[in-house]
Design an enzyme around this catalytic site. Sequence first.
Site, mmCIF file in Angstrom:
data_model
loop_
_atom_site.group_PDB
_atom_site.id
_atom_site.type_symbol
_atom_site.label_atom_id
_atom_site.label_comp_id
_atom_site.label_asym_id
_atom_site.label_seq_id
_atom_site.Cartn_x
_atom_site.Cartn_y
_atom_site.Cartn_z
ATOM 1 N N ARG B 32 0.835 -1.200 0.000
ATOM 2 C CA ARG B 32 0.000 0.000 0.000
ATOM 3 C C ARG B 32 0.865 1.243 0.000
ATOM 4 O O ARG B 32 1.894 1.227 -0.675
ATOM 5 C CB ARG B 32 -1.035 -0.048 1.131
ATOM 6 C CG ARG B 32 -0.487 -0.485 2.487
ATOM 7 C CD ARG B 32 -1.553 -0.504 3.536
ATOM 8 N NE ARG B 32 -1.973 0.862 3.843
ATOM 9 C CZ ARG B 32 -3.024 1.145 4.596
ATOM 10 N NH1 ARG B 32 -3.757 0.166 5.103
ATOM 11 N NH2 ARG B 32 -3.332 2.385 4.878
ATOM 12 N N VAL B 35 4.789 1.151 0.580
ATOM 13 C CA VAL B 35 5.440 0.272 -0.390
ATOM 14 C C VAL B 35 5.506 0.929 -1.770
ATOM 15 O O VAL B 35 6.562 0.917 -2.421
ATOM 16 C CB VAL B 35 4.688 -1.082 -0.468
ATOM 17 C CG1 VAL B 35 5.132 -1.882 -1.683
ATOM 18 C CG2 VAL B 35 4.918 -1.881 0.809
ATOM 19 N N HIS B 36 4.392 1.532 -2.216
ATOM 20 C CA HIS B 36 4.393 2.160 -3.538
ATOM 21 C C HIS B 36 5.395 3.319 -3.593
ATOM 22 O O HIS B 36 6.115 3.476 -4.573
ATOM 23 C CB HIS B 36 2.982 2.633 -3.908
ATOM 24 C CG HIS B 36 2.097 1.507 -4.365
ATOM 25 N ND1 HIS B 36 1.562 0.592 -3.493
ATOM 26 C CD2 HIS B 36 1.697 1.114 -5.605
ATOM 27 C CE1 HIS B 36 0.849 -0.295 -4.182
ATOM 28 N NE2 HIS B 36 0.913 0.003 -5.451
ATOM 29 N N LYS B 37 5.451 4.088 -2.533
ATOM 30 C CA LYS B 37 6.386 5.216 -2.477
ATOM 31 C C LYS B 37 7.830 4.700 -2.503
ATOM 32 O O LYS B 37 8.684 5.214 -3.218
ATOM 33 C CB LYS B 37 6.110 6.013 -1.192
ATOM 34 C CG LYS B 37 6.783 7.357 -1.113
ATOM 35 C CD LYS B 37 6.134 8.197 -0.010
ATOM 36 C CE LYS B 37 6.818 9.539 0.165
ATOM 37 N NZ LYS B 37 8.080 9.463 0.907
ATOM 38 N N ILE B 40 8.741 3.369 -6.040
ATOM 39 C CA ILE B 40 8.923 4.464 -6.995
ATOM 40 C C ILE B 40 10.239 5.203 -6.727
ATOM 41 O O ILE B 40 11.054 5.406 -7.623
ATOM 42 C CB ILE B 40 7.724 5.447 -6.913
ATOM 43 C CG1 ILE B 40 6.469 4.819 -7.532
ATOM 44 C CG2 ILE B 40 8.052 6.783 -7.543
ATOM 45 C CD1 ILE B 40 6.420 4.849 -9.055
#
Lengths: 291, 206
Positions: B32, B35-37, B40
Amino acid sequence: MQDLTKAMIELIRRTSTDLPGDVVKRLQAALDKEEPGSAAHGALETILKNIELARENSTPICQDTGTPIFYVHYPEGWSTRRLKQQIRDAMEEATRLAYMRPNAVDAVYDRNSGNNLGGDDFPYIHFEEVDADQPLTIELMLKGGGCENVGAQYSLPNNELGAGRDLKGVRKVALDAVHKAQGNGCAPGVLGIAIGGDRGSSYYASKEVFFQKMDADSQDPTLARLEQQLTDEANQMGIGPMGFGGKSTVLGTKITGLHRLPASYFVSVSYMCWAYRRRKMTVSGDEIAYD
Amino acid sequence: MREITIPISAETIRDLHVGEAVRLTGVMMTGRDTVHKWMIETFIRKTRQPEGDDLKVYEAIRPILQDGIIYHCGPVVAGLENKAYRFTAAGPTTSIREEPYQAEVMSHFNSRGVIGKGGMGPKTLAGCREAPFVYLHAIGGAASYIAQSVKRVLEVYKLDFGVPEAMWVIEVKDFPAVVTMDAHGQSLHAVVSEQSKKVLEKLIQD
């Protein structure tokens, strides 16, 4: 003073795993209105199955066990300092028992405390003294982040929506908030609306109304009418359960009024997801009752 | 009802359409906001240097995400004390917060599906068509019910992100979801949003 820690753990367990009957009843009524075979009908069926499973297995209804909001009404003589400590101990233990997800994240350093305790304000506890002959009551609401994120506050007039400083304007901004939320607040939800106050008191009041039962309409006939109208009109938008499209977008609306400054006219709209978790414990002498 | 096994082929993805109910079986991973940050910044746009076990975790999750699924979920996990992890509540979290990242993440890892709730925006919808991948909607809040389809926790990465934000690798059987954004440019969320807007405009005109 009694040690209520164990009873408080039970309050947290019940709140997180057992949805109140009045909410379940509204969800069942919503299911009956949807077309069998539709995505909306399927979503509500799953929701009702989930409620049953959570109760049977004593597992959280929703993995987002939310912001814990406690309202404590204590008769003269109780120590709020000790009650607060007991609530915090109970919260830590309920988290260890997996009734609660560790949900307190330090916003500056981005660290999860791991035990649902954070600073002085997490969990949030509000104390109010009552007469000495009254029982001690502790109410708990668990409000998930998804629905908290779609809450909105408007300062009237709002030109974009053509909303002036009156109940017609309140109606317009409330409907706008429902539209903006779409399915993100886990529809079908319940609206809590506060008119007036300052920005802070207005938001608190819009959440306090969620401690009331679903069928307790406002005592004020003007507000009771607006509550019914908003529920009906929100449902006309067809957003439906989970935003899949359908007839049930809102299960009910609760409105309260506050005094405001002549210069300010705030309308706060809090959105409660279908996992509308609230419970109350009442302590009279040695007897502890839950509802 | 469509039975789908993970890993999923691009061909299977192109065959899915908005409104279809699916049951997923195989191995997937939760991920969520954090993790996505992290993905990226560290591996896709590379605005920060990998540190600690970053590279090791990256290598470990790549094969799971290849033709795999990312589940927007922050579970309630029992057995934290003795690492006998078990999901007790595991519904989806709101997906739109990952809108700035999702399409890039899916394309970087060659993933075929994202599960969440509430739907996502135009950037992700364009990504669905290009990659291809689909957006699968799980029932928000149905956490005890969904947890029953999680048979085993195989691994957890980055537990220091906190229990909700860690990457949990899970084996699922008959995980229920509905396709609400497909690889053909269709989004149920865009349709409902547009239709409800028309009703709103009518309701609030004086």
